[in-house]
Design a protein around this motif. Structure first.
Motif, PDB file in Angstrom:
ATOM      1  N   GLU A  62       0.826  -1.200   0.000  1.00 26.94           N
ATOM      2  CA  GLU A  62       0.000   0.000   0.000  1.00 26.94           C
ATOM      3  C   GLU A  62       0.864   1.255   0.000  1.00 26.94           C
ATOM      4  O   GLU A  62       0.540   2.254  -0.658  1.00 26.94           O
ATOM      5  N   ARG A  78       3.846   1.498  -1.296  1.00 29.02           N
ATOM      6  CA  ARG A  78       4.401   1.665  -2.649  1.00 29.02           C
ATOM      7  C   ARG A  78       3.350   2.243  -3.599  1.00 29.02           C
ATOM      8  O   ARG A  78       3.640   3.096  -4.444  1.00 29.02           O
ATOM      9  N   ALA A  79       2.100   1.769  -3.444  1.00 33.80           N
ATOM     10  CA  ALA A  79       1.036   2.264  -4.321  1.00 33.80           C
ATOM     11  C   ALA A  79       0.768   3.754  -4.085  1.00 33.80           C
ATOM     12  O   ALA A  79       0.564   4.524  -5.023  1.00 33.80           O
ATOM     13  N   ALA A 107       2.956   5.882  -2.866  1.00 35.80           N
ATOM     14  CA  ALA A 107       4.130   6.638  -3.312  1.00 35.80           C
ATOM     15  C   ALA A 107       4.127   6.809  -4.822  1.00 35.80           C
ATOM     16  O   ALA A 107       4.620   7.812  -5.350  1.00 35.80           O
ATOM     17  N   SER A 108       3.556   5.831  -5.542  1.00 35.75           N
ATOM     18  CA  SER A 108       3.540   5.922  -7.007  1.00 35.75           C
ATOM     19  C   SER A 108       2.597   7.007  -7.504  1.00 35.75           C
ATOM     20  O   SER A 108       2.700   7.462  -8.636  1.00 35.75           O
ATOM     21  N   GLY A 109       1.660   7.410  -6.639  1.00 36.93           N
ATOM     22  CA  GLY A 109       0.700   8.434  -7.049  1.00 36.93           C
ATOM     23  C   GLY A 109      -0.452   7.908  -7.872  1.00 36.93           C
ATOM     24  O   GLY A 109      -1.279   8.689  -8.365  1.00 36.93           O
ATOM     25  N   ASN A 110      -0.509   6.580  -8.060  1.00 36.24           N
ATOM     26  CA  ASN A 110      -1.588   6.002  -8.868  1.00 36.24           C
ATOM     27  C   ASN A 110      -2.891   5.873  -8.104  1.00 36.24           C
ATOM     28  O   ASN A 110      -3.930   5.568  -8.693  1.00 36.24           O
ATOM     29  N   GLY A 146      -0.482  -7.590  -4.828  1.00 36.78           N
ATOM     30  CA  GLY A 146      -0.858  -6.452  -5.659  1.00 36.78           C
ATOM     31  C   GLY A 146      -2.334  -6.360  -5.990  1.00 36.78           C
ATOM     32  O   GLY A 146      -2.753  -5.523  -6.786  1.00 36.78           O
TER      33      GLY A 146
END
Length: 491
Positions: free
Chosen positions: A14, A16-17, A19-22, A38
């Motif tokens: 979560e 990482r998700a 942080a990706s901005g997606n 994922g």
């Protein structure tokens, strides 16, 4: 949205998700979070198209078999594993599997087409690599270290790493342990489960809260309709109703509290008067029914204007209810006032003469005042009616005589018959009495024909006898004249 019981949120995934901005934090929560593989919670397991998903362990195992130089190998392996799991549970491959296999085959073919094979000159060189190229050195290479004997193994309790223990006391790592990772994964799983449980509990609590709110709003609407029917629909009172219901007060308790308000007491003032007098109070339905019956009577006689506006009407009808004036009694009062007095000129005139304090203007209102009993009103009407029968015969209508006759129980019809006799006899009786030097009055005739007094009846009889005696001693002409003028009048 229901969370699949096998879904375990992964804080790392979560993070990482995010942080990706997606995805935003709100969207992440709305979709139930992300697991280590994922997947979002709203597309995993029971929320997926096939209602089946790989566990984290199954996902990682499948993914590891597909790692290599061929593009899409991992994805193809995962798809294969998922398709096999779906077939095991449902008996057939999913519809998408055929297209997934085709895509994987295409990727492999493309990868093979782009592979450049080396020129093979020496097989040994190709498989074993080129021979080492000797380099110049001034000193010979050091001899290899002696091989130490293994005397045992040691497993680190914290990390799970396995070491070989050598005879010189040194350790050599044989395999990397996974305990720290397992502990971290377990903690992540526990945290994710706790979040999922908290989210589910919140959803359940929100549903209960909404259900309670809807039930309370329904209860309020029911009471609002009921109290509006009672005439208590003003904003101030209804705000009290709403506050009690929406704050969780039971309907029965709220009703009791509302009955204790000033607005309720004013609306049902008749009950308060009854309570003060030690009488039983009426429930709202009975109270309203009594009001409706009173109003029907007023409407039937065109007297709605006497009730005034709503507040005035409620206050007036409260008097009747508080003093036990039944709808039947009020109807009798109205009937007397309108039919027996107001609509009859002779009785109305007599009523005005006997009771000058009661004017035509407030005649009906007077009859409707609870302070005067029904019996008293009936007596007044009967007295005036008796007096009117005398007046119609051209006689004197005396209130004392009319009252005395009424108290004797004479009705208007009986009085009318009596006064007809009085009007017939009185002129001859007065004439005959005057011939004898006496005086005969209306009261004497009333005594004979209305009060049935024997003394007055004998007086009439004596006058007749003396007239007959005088008639017998007179000439023929006078006898005939006297007979024609007096025959039948004194009997």
């Amino acid at each position: 949205m229901a969370i699949d019981p096998n879904f375990v949120r992964s804080p790392k995934a979560e993070a990482r998700a995010l942080a990706s901005g997606n995805v935003t934090a709100a969207e992440l929560e709305a979709r139930g979070g992300i697991n280590a593989s994922g997947y979002y919670g709203d597309s995993y397991g029971i929320n997926s198209a096939d209602k089946v998903s790989l566990t984290d362990a199954e996902y990682n195992a499948a993914r590891s078999t597909g790692i290599g130089g061929v593009a899409g190998a991992s994805g193809a392996a995962i798809n294969n594993a998922l398709a096999e799991k779906i077939k095991a549970q449902t008996g057939s491959y999913p519809a998408w599997y055929a297209s997934a296999q085709a895509a994987a085959a295409a990727n492999i073919a493309a990868a093979n087409a782009n592979t450049v094979l080396p020129n093979i000159i020496d097989e040994s060189n190709y498989f074993n690599g080129p021979p080492p190229i000797p380099t110049a050195t001034s000193t010979p290479p050091p001899p290899p270290p002696p091989t130490l004997k293994t005397v045992g193994t040691f497993t680190d309790p914290k990390s799970g790493d396995v070491f070989a223990l050598r005879e010189d006391g040194s350790k050599e790592l044989l395999s990397k342990g996974t305990r720290e990772a397992d502990i971290l994964t377990a903690k992540e799983a526990a945290d994710a489960k706790a979040k999922a449980d908290a989210y589910s509990a919140k959803m359940v609590e929100d549903a209960k809260t909404q259900e309670i709110k809807e039930k309370r709003e329904s209860a309020y609407e029911t009471l609002k309709t009921e109290f509006t029917k009672y005439g208590l629909g003003d904003d101030k009172f209804l705000s009290q109703v709403k506050n009690l219901i929406l704050t969780g007060t039971p309907t029965s308790e709220a009703t009791l509290k509302l009955r204790g308000t000033a607005e309720y007491a004013e609306r049902f003032a008749g009950n308060q008067e009854r309570r003060n007098a030690g009488k039983n109070v009426y429930d709202e339905a009975t109270y309203l029914s009594l009001e409706n019956q009173y109003r029907e009577t007023f409407g039937a006689y065109g007297l709605d204007s006497l009730l005034g506006d709503t507040k005035t009407m409620q206050a007036k009808l409260a008097q009747y209810i508080g003093q036990d004036k039944s709808p039947l009694e009020i109807k009798k009062r109205v009937q007397m006032a309108v039919e027996q007095v107001q609509n009859r000129t002779d009785v109305r005139l007599m009523f005005a003469e006997y009771y000058p304090q009661i004017t035509d203007k407030d005649l009906v209102s007077y009859f409707l005042e609870p302070k005067d009993t029904l019996a008293s009103l009936e007596s007044k009407v009967n007295i005036a009616s008796i007096g009117s029968t005398a007046m119609r015969q051209g006689l004197v209508a005396d209130i004392n005589t009319s009252q005395a006759l009424s108290e004797m129980g004479l009705s208007e019809e009986q009085a009318a018959a009596g006064y007809k006799n009085v009007a017939t006899v009185l002129p001859d009786a007065q004439r005959l009495s005057s011939l004898e030097g006496n005086k005969y009055t209306q009261a004497d005739a009333e005594g004979a024909y209305l009060k049935n007094l024997a003394s007055e009846q004998r007086k009439i009889a004596k006058l007749a006898e003396r007239e007959q005696a005088r008639f017998a001693g007179s000439s023929g002409v006078n006898k005939a004249s006297l007979t024609a003028s007096t025959k039948g009048q004194l009997y």
